[in-house]
Design an enzyme around this catalytic site. Structure first.
Site, PDB file in Angstrom:
ATOM      1  N   LYS A  45       0.872  -1.298  -0.026  1.00  0.00           N
ATOM      2  CA  LYS A  45       0.045   0.117   0.150  1.00  0.00           C
ATOM      3  C   LYS A  45       0.875   1.200   0.111  1.00  0.00           C
ATOM      4  CE  LYS A  45      -3.497   2.876   0.596  1.00  0.00           C
ATOM      5  NZ  LYS A  45      -4.550   3.051  -0.584  1.00  0.00           N
ATOM      6  N   CYS A 128      -2.466   9.748  -6.290  1.00  0.00           N
ATOM      7  CA  CYS A 128      -3.612   9.400  -5.636  1.00  0.00           C
ATOM      8  C   CYS A 128      -4.767  10.448  -5.587  1.00  0.00           C
ATOM      9  CB  CYS A 128      -3.291   9.363  -3.911  1.00  0.00           C
ATOM     10  SG  CYS A 128      -4.498   8.975  -3.023  1.00  0.00           S
TER      11      CYS A 128
HETATM   12  C1  LIG Z   1      -2.743   6.106  -2.462  1.00  0.00           C
HETATM   13  C2  LIG Z   1      -4.170   6.304  -2.551  1.00  0.00           C
HETATM   14  C3  LIG Z   1      -4.689   5.734  -3.656  1.00  0.00           C
HETATM   15  C4  LIG Z   1      -6.090   5.451  -2.934  1.00  0.00           C
HETATM   16  C5  LIG Z   1      -6.689   5.812  -1.886  1.00  0.00           C
HETATM   17  O1  LIG Z   1      -5.991   5.342  -0.721  1.00  0.00           O
HETATM   18  O2  LIG Z   1      -7.593   6.306  -1.526  1.00  0.00           O
HETATM   19  N1  LIG Z   1      -6.946   5.010  -3.938  1.00  0.00           N
HETATM   20  C6  LIG Z   1      -6.573   4.860  -5.421  1.00  0.00           C
HETATM   21  O3  LIG Z   1      -7.530   4.395  -6.180  1.00  0.00           O
HETATM   22  N2  LIG Z   1      -5.370   5.066  -5.795  1.00  0.00           N
HETATM   23  C7  LIG Z   1      -4.687   5.504  -4.847  1.00  0.00           C
HETATM   24  O4  LIG Z   1      -3.501   5.741  -5.443  1.00  0.00           O
END
Ligand SMILES: C=Cc1c(C(=O)O)[nH]c(=O)[nH]c1=O
Length: 309
Positions: A45, A128
């Site tokens: 993550k 993000c």
């Molecule tokens: C790192 C946050 C991201 C997130 C998130 O943590 O909301 N969701 C995504 O679809 N892509 C992202 O890059």
């Protein structure tokens, strides 16, 4: 091995991975990914300096054609993931994803990677879409160029970037011109399509709580956008910059399509969330069946060989 790839002199046995964000927040989840013989690498993550709980729930919703999420970058903090990736993992490479909440934080975290024992691949998430008040860095070409210039003054280990989808040839051209100026190990294309809105007609309401229901789109419905981005960057980037294709993979067919467009590795998010780790065996089996039908012994025979009329 018929399914293999190399990024930054690191060899991958197999070509499948998780999309960052799915099944990768805890060390247990990451270990479970790596334990699968059908998983070539695990991506953490995206990590931030501080631990984050993320946005209020519900922040993820699945519908027939895909998913919408506004997780808000929940993660166990940079130290947690740096510690994990710095351990030896059954000889399988692990990719450390680093978010950029701010230019200074991103630089600070990458400096710590540079000074650490970690010798693997780092992926800098410039895309993000769900941190309230924060724009997607990679939609700002000037800032992207500035950050990468700063980073490569000190960062000498393998570094890739996670990109949002682009929808205009001028943007493919501009972004590729910027990326080609740096010794990147890879790009990971695409992140979710930012700020979609899913409406439940029955309740007359949006389906996730954060941002009044706006969130990143993933799953089957984003496949054509994902393939377009993989192809556009494969055609524009220098061949040393490899590509992790992400977006819209639900079966071996889409894995094949990503490779045909130029992907070296293929990662899966929404479908992995739906089906769990068993999905990887299914994807690899289906890909090999397609290759057998077509008489391909190895990935290299068709990678990037998309035909046009
Ligand atoms: C790192 C946050 C991201 C997130 C998130 O943590 O909301 N969701 C995504 O679809 N892509 C992202 O890059």
């Amino acid at each position: 091995n018929r399914l293999h790839a190399t990024i930054a002199d690191i060899n991958f046995e197999g070509i499948l991975a998780n999309a960052s964000g799915v099944h990768c927040q805890t060390k247990e989840e990451l270990a479970e990914l790596l334990a699968s013989p059908y998983v070539a690498t695990a991506v953490t993550k995206s990590s931030t300096k501080e631990v984050r709980t993320g946005n209020p729930k519900p922040s993820y919703y699945e519908f027939e054609q895909g998913s919408i999420n506004s997780m808000g970058l929940p993660n166990n903090g940079f130290d947690y993931y740096l510690d994990y990736v710095s351990q030896d993992h059954s000889q399988k490479p692990v990719i450390l994803s680093v978010a950029s909440l701010s230019m200074t934080e991103g630089i600070e975290l990458l400096k710590r990677v540079q000074d650490s024992d970690f010798q693997g691949i780092t992926e800098f998430n410039l895309s993000c879409p769900n941190v309230v008040g924060k724009p997607q860095v990679a939609y700002d070409f000037e800032t992207t160029h500035q950050i990468l210039t700063e980073v490569f003054k000190f960062f000498k280990k393998p570094l890739g970037v996670k990109l949002p989808p682009y929808f205009d040839f001028a943007h493919f051209d501009q972004m590729a011109d910027i990326l080609n100026q740096f010794p990147l190990s890879h790009i990971n294309s695409v992140n979710s399509i930012g700020n979609g809105l899913y409406v439940d007609v029955e309740t007359e309401a949006s389906v996730i709580k954060p941002k009044k229901g706006f969130g990143g789109l993933g799953g089957a419905m984003i496949l054509p956008t994902a393939l377009a981005n993989v192809r556009a960057f494969r055609e524009r980037l220098n061949p040393d910059i490899k590509i992790i294709g992400t977006g819209g993979v639900t079966s071996g067919e889409e894995v094949f399509a990503h490779i045909l467009c130029g992907a070296d590795l293929v990662s899966v998010g929404t479908e992995l969330q739906r089906q769990g780790i068993g999905l990887f065996e299914k994807l690899q089996h289906e890909l090999l069946m397609i290759m057998n039908e077509k008489g391909y012994q190895s990935i290299d025979e068709f990678k990037g060989q998309l035909k046009t009329m």
